[in-house]
Motif scaffolding. Structure first.
Motif, PDB file in Angstrom:
ATOM      1  N   LEU A  77       0.869  -1.137   0.010  1.00 36.75           N
ATOM      2  CA  LEU A  77      -0.067   0.189  -0.063  1.00 36.75           C
ATOM      3  C   LEU A  77       0.932   1.082   0.112  1.00 36.75           C
ATOM      4  CD1 LEU A  77      -2.744   1.395   0.093  1.00 36.75           C
ATOM      5  CD2 LEU A  77      -2.674   1.061   2.561  1.00 36.75           C
ATOM      6  N   ALA A  78       1.854   1.119   0.730  1.00 36.53           N
ATOM      7  CA  ALA A  78       2.872   2.340   0.707  1.00 36.53           C
ATOM      8  C   ALA A  78       3.422   2.636  -0.405  1.00 36.53           C
ATOM      9  CB  ALA A  78       3.969   2.265   1.884  1.00 36.53           C
ATOM     10  N   GLU A  79       3.874   1.765  -1.198  1.00 36.80           N
ATOM     11  CA  GLU A  79       4.488   1.730  -2.569  1.00 36.80           C
ATOM     12  C   GLU A  79       3.537   2.183  -3.530  1.00 36.80           C
ATOM     13  OE1 GLU A  79       6.505  -1.409  -5.563  1.00 36.80           O
ATOM     14  OE2 GLU A  79       7.078  -1.523  -3.437  1.00 36.80           O
ATOM     15  N   ARG A  80       2.104   2.099  -3.274  1.00 37.18           N
ATOM     16  CA  ARG A  80       1.172   2.410  -4.347  1.00 37.18           C
ATOM     17  C   ARG A  80       1.097   3.817  -4.210  1.00 37.18           C
ATOM     18  NH1 ARG A  80      -3.654  -2.025  -5.697  1.00 37.18           N
ATOM     19  NH2 ARG A  80      -2.284  -3.566  -5.983  1.00 37.18           N
ATOM     20  N   VAL A  81       0.855   4.321  -2.795  1.00 41.47           N
ATOM     21  CA  VAL A  81       0.535   5.846  -2.311  1.00 41.47           C
ATOM     22  C   VAL A  81       1.780   6.620  -2.392  1.00 41.47           C
ATOM     23  CG1 VAL A  81      -1.692   5.379  -1.564  1.00 41.47           C
ATOM     24  CG2 VAL A  81       0.234   5.528  -0.061  1.00 41.47           C
ATOM     25  N   GLY A  82       3.061   6.111  -2.461  1.00 39.72           N
ATOM     26  CA  GLY A  82       4.336   6.876  -2.763  1.00 39.72           C
ATOM     27  C   GLY A  82       4.613   7.280  -1.073  1.00 39.72           C
ATOM     28  N   VAL A  83       4.439   6.615  -0.180  1.00 40.13           N
ATOM     29  CA  VAL A  83       4.957   6.741   1.121  1.00 40.13           C
ATOM     30  C   VAL A  83       5.616   5.595   1.755  1.00 40.13           C
ATOM     31  CG1 VAL A  83       3.293   8.571   1.937  1.00 40.13           C
ATOM     32  CG2 VAL A  83       2.998   6.235   2.588  1.00 40.13           C
ATOM     33  N   THR A  84       6.500   5.916   2.850  1.00 41.85           N
ATOM     34  CA  THR A  84       6.828   4.598   3.343  1.00 41.85           C
ATOM     35  C   THR A  84       6.299   3.797   4.229  1.00 41.85           C
ATOM     36  OG1 THR A  84       7.430   5.911   5.390  1.00 41.85           O
ATOM     37  CG2 THR A  84       9.255   5.965   3.665  1.00 41.85           C
ATOM     38  N   ARG A  85       6.603   2.467   4.543  1.00 42.61           N
ATOM     39  CA  ARG A  85       5.676   1.602   5.293  1.00 42.61           C
ATOM     40  C   ARG A  85       5.262   2.043   6.673  1.00 42.61           C
ATOM     41  NH1 ARG A  85       5.803  -1.616   9.122  1.00 42.61           N
ATOM     42  NH2 ARG A  85       7.764  -1.265   9.358  1.00 42.61           N
ATOM     43  N   GLN A  86       6.328   2.744   6.945  1.00 45.83           N
ATOM     44  CA  GLN A  86       6.325   3.511   8.465  1.00 45.83           C
ATOM     45  C   GLN A  86       5.254   4.407   8.679  1.00 45.83           C
ATOM     46  OE1 GLN A  86       8.970   2.825   6.869  1.00 45.83           O
ATOM     47  NE2 GLN A  86      10.510   1.821   8.444  1.00 45.83           N
ATOM     48  N   THR A  87       4.871   4.959   7.467  1.00 42.84           N
ATOM     49  CA  THR A  87       3.668   6.082   7.662  1.00 42.84           C
ATOM     50  C   THR A  87       2.452   5.351   7.792  1.00 42.84           C
ATOM     51  OG1 THR A  87       5.127   7.687   6.333  1.00 42.84           O
ATOM     52  CG2 THR A  87       2.912   8.265   6.075  1.00 42.84           C
ATOM     53  N   ILE A  88       2.208   4.242   6.817  1.00 41.21           N
ATOM     54  CA  ILE A  88       1.204   3.430   6.709  1.00 41.21           C
ATOM     55  C   ILE A  88       0.820   2.787   8.309  1.00 41.21           C
ATOM     56  CG2 ILE A  88      -0.321   1.557   5.768  1.00 41.21           C
ATOM     57  CD1 ILE A  88      -0.127   3.693   3.734  1.00 41.21           C
ATOM     58  N   SER A  89       1.893   2.300   8.834  1.00 48.23           N
ATOM     59  CA  SER A  89       1.903   1.907  10.024  1.00 48.23           C
ATOM     60  C   SER A  89       1.085   2.703  11.217  1.00 48.23           C
ATOM     61  CB  SER A  89       3.100   1.256  10.448  1.00 48.23           C
ATOM     62  OG  SER A  89       3.142   0.735  11.755  1.00 48.23           O
ATOM     63  N   LEU A  90       1.835   4.023  10.806  1.00 50.89           N
ATOM     64  CA  LEU A  90       1.491   5.338  11.932  1.00 50.89           C
ATOM     65  C   LEU A  90      -0.098   5.466  11.844  1.00 50.89           C
ATOM     66  CD1 LEU A  90       4.859   6.987  11.960  1.00 50.89           C
ATOM     67  CD2 LEU A  90       3.629   5.889  13.947  1.00 50.89           C
ATOM     68  N   ILE A  91      -0.370   5.563  10.368  1.00 44.06           N
ATOM     69  CA  ILE A  91      -1.928   5.963  10.088  1.00 44.06           C
ATOM     70  C   ILE A  91      -2.672   4.956  10.825  1.00 44.06           C
ATOM     71  CG2 ILE A  91      -3.596   6.442   8.394  1.00 44.06           C
ATOM     72  CD1 ILE A  91      -1.139   7.547   6.584  1.00 44.06           C
ATOM     73  N   GLU A  92      -2.498   3.570  10.597  1.00 50.11           N
ATOM     74  CA  GLU A  92      -3.264   2.569  11.172  1.00 50.11           C
ATOM     75  C   GLU A  92      -3.328   2.460  12.456  1.00 50.11           C
ATOM     76  OE1 GLU A  92      -2.972  -0.588   7.415  1.00 50.11           O
ATOM     77  OE2 GLU A  92      -2.186  -1.111   9.187  1.00 50.11           O
ATOM     78  N   SER A  93      -2.327   2.738  13.190  1.00 48.89           N
ATOM     79  CA  SER A  93      -2.088   2.983  14.675  1.00 48.89           C
ATOM     80  C   SER A  93      -2.660   4.329  15.397  1.00 48.89           C
ATOM     81  CB  SER A  93      -0.644   2.554  15.294  1.00 48.89           C
ATOM     82  OG  SER A  93       0.142   3.679  14.554  1.00 48.89           O
ATOM     83  N   GLY A  94      -3.036   5.254  14.644  1.00 50.98           N
ATOM     84  CA  GLY A  94      -3.649   6.486  14.931  1.00 50.98           C
ATOM     85  C   GLY A  94      -2.529   7.521  15.328  1.00 50.98           C
ATOM     86  N   ASN A  95      -1.257   7.074  15.157  1.00 48.39           N
ATOM     87  CA  ASN A  95      -0.330   8.061  15.496  1.00 48.39           C
ATOM     88  C   ASN A  95       0.241   9.062  14.508  1.00 48.39           C
ATOM     89  OD1 ASN A  95       0.175   6.851  18.289  1.00 48.39           O
ATOM     90  ND2 ASN A  95       0.964   5.134  17.181  1.00 48.39           N
ATOM     91  N   TYR A  96      -0.376   9.046  13.330  1.00 49.98           N
ATOM     92  CA  TYR A  96       0.100  10.048  12.464  1.00 49.98           C
ATOM     93  C   TYR A  96      -1.577  10.618  11.761  1.00 49.98           C
ATOM     94  CZ  TYR A  96       1.622  12.602   8.348  1.00 49.98           C
ATOM     95  OH  TYR A  96       1.818  13.454   7.131  1.00 49.98           O
ATOM     96  N   ASN A  97      -1.601  11.724  11.574  1.00 45.32           N
ATOM     97  CA  ASN A  97      -2.724  12.421  10.894  1.00 45.32           C
ATOM     98  C   ASN A  97      -2.563  12.934   9.477  1.00 45.32           C
ATOM     99  OD1 ASN A  97      -5.347  13.415  10.720  1.00 45.32           O
ATOM    100  ND2 ASN A  97      -4.964  15.283  11.931  1.00 45.32           N
ATOM    101  N   PRO A  98      -2.757  11.839   8.415  1.00 43.77           N
ATOM    102  CA  PRO A  98      -2.446  12.254   6.982  1.00 43.77           C
ATOM    103  C   PRO A  98      -3.155  13.634   6.319  1.00 43.77           C
ATOM    104  CG  PRO A  98      -4.021  10.446   7.189  1.00 43.77           C
ATOM    105  CD  PRO A  98      -3.657  10.899   8.587  1.00 43.77           C
ATOM    106  N   THR A  99      -2.320  13.974   5.250  1.00 46.67           N
ATOM    107  CA  THR A  99      -3.062  15.305   4.763  1.00 46.67           C
ATOM    108  C   THR A  99      -4.108  14.637   3.834  1.00 46.67           C
ATOM    109  OG1 THR A  99      -1.747  14.905   2.865  1.00 46.67           O
ATOM    110  CG2 THR A  99      -0.843  16.388   4.480  1.00 46.67           C
ATOM    111  N   LEU A 100      -5.070  15.479   3.474  1.00 51.50           N
ATOM    112  CA  LEU A 100      -6.356  14.925   2.464  1.00 51.50           C
ATOM    113  C   LEU A 100      -5.759  14.423   1.412  1.00 51.50           C
ATOM    114  CD1 LEU A 100      -9.460  15.016   2.224  1.00 51.50           C
ATOM    115  CD2 LEU A 100      -9.112  17.614   1.199  1.00 51.50           C
TER     116      LEU A 100
END
Lengths: 67, 145
Positions: free
Chosen positions: A23-46
């Protein structure tokens, strides 16, 4: 403020049979960012939210709207 | 979110500017050596020209790394990592502004006879003002573009 865990994204990702890495590869971010979004520790931009929705074939309401 | 193309373009601009600065300093040293004009120490220009040259070399290596490894590109363009980097940069700027303010204050109080007279005092004031007003200036430029 502690963000709520976003289980909807994790469920949608598993349903789409994608790993965090894929998923990270498809949206152009790192795996850690996806992990942080799923765990509620990062608020992604629109922009990232819409990219995730497109990658998982879901709407913003499906994944990011809290009742 | 910063795009990969934007990152490559920015790195190329940094390389060009650094090389230009290095070339100008090197040319200044050559001119000063060739003519009878004497600055405090001509070799200082040669030494200074190495700084932007090193920066250009570092940016060139970064560019090569970006072009060869897409994973590095992703970590450089990831919005979360870019935001973290920007936050760190902003904190570093605040710290530098504090240091510059203290330097200006210290200089003015310790050597009051230099105030409005010496080159060093004007330089300290100029750098302090630049550090305070350049963020506003760049915000305006960003708004327009």
């Amino acid at each position: 403020m502690q963000l709520l865990k976003n289980k909807k994204i994790k469920i949608a990702r598993v349903e789409a049979d994608l790993s965090q890495e894929q998923l990270a590869e498809r949206v152009g971010v790192t795996r850690q960012t996806i992990s942080l979004i799923e765990s509620g520790n990062y608020n992604p931009t629109l922009k990232l939210c819409t990219s995730i929705c497109k990658a998982l074939n879901k709407t913003l309401n499906d994944l990011f709207w809290e009742e | 979110m910063m795009t990969a193309q934007k990152l490559v373009k920015e790195t190329k601009i940094i390389i060009s500017i650094s090389l230009l600065a290095s070339l100008v300093l090197f040319a200044t040293w050559v001119i000063l050596e060739a003519t009878t004009l004497a600055f405090t120490e001509n070799k200082a220009f040669l030494a200074l020209s190495l700084i932007p040259l090193s920066a250009a070399l570092a940016s060139y290596l970064k560019l090569k790394k970006l072009q060869n490894n897409p994973k590095v590109m992703v970590s450089e363009t990831d919005e979360r990592l870019v935001a973290e980097k920007n936050e760190a940069d902003a904190k570093a700027l605040k710290l530098l502004q504090g240091v510059l303010f203290l330097s200006y204050l210290g200089y003015t109080f310790i050597i009051p006879e230099d105030t409005f007279h010496s080159f060093g005092w004007w330089m300290t004031l100029g750098i302090l003002l630049l550090s305070l007003f350049s963020p506003l200036m760049f915000r305006q430029i960003t708004k327009r573009t």
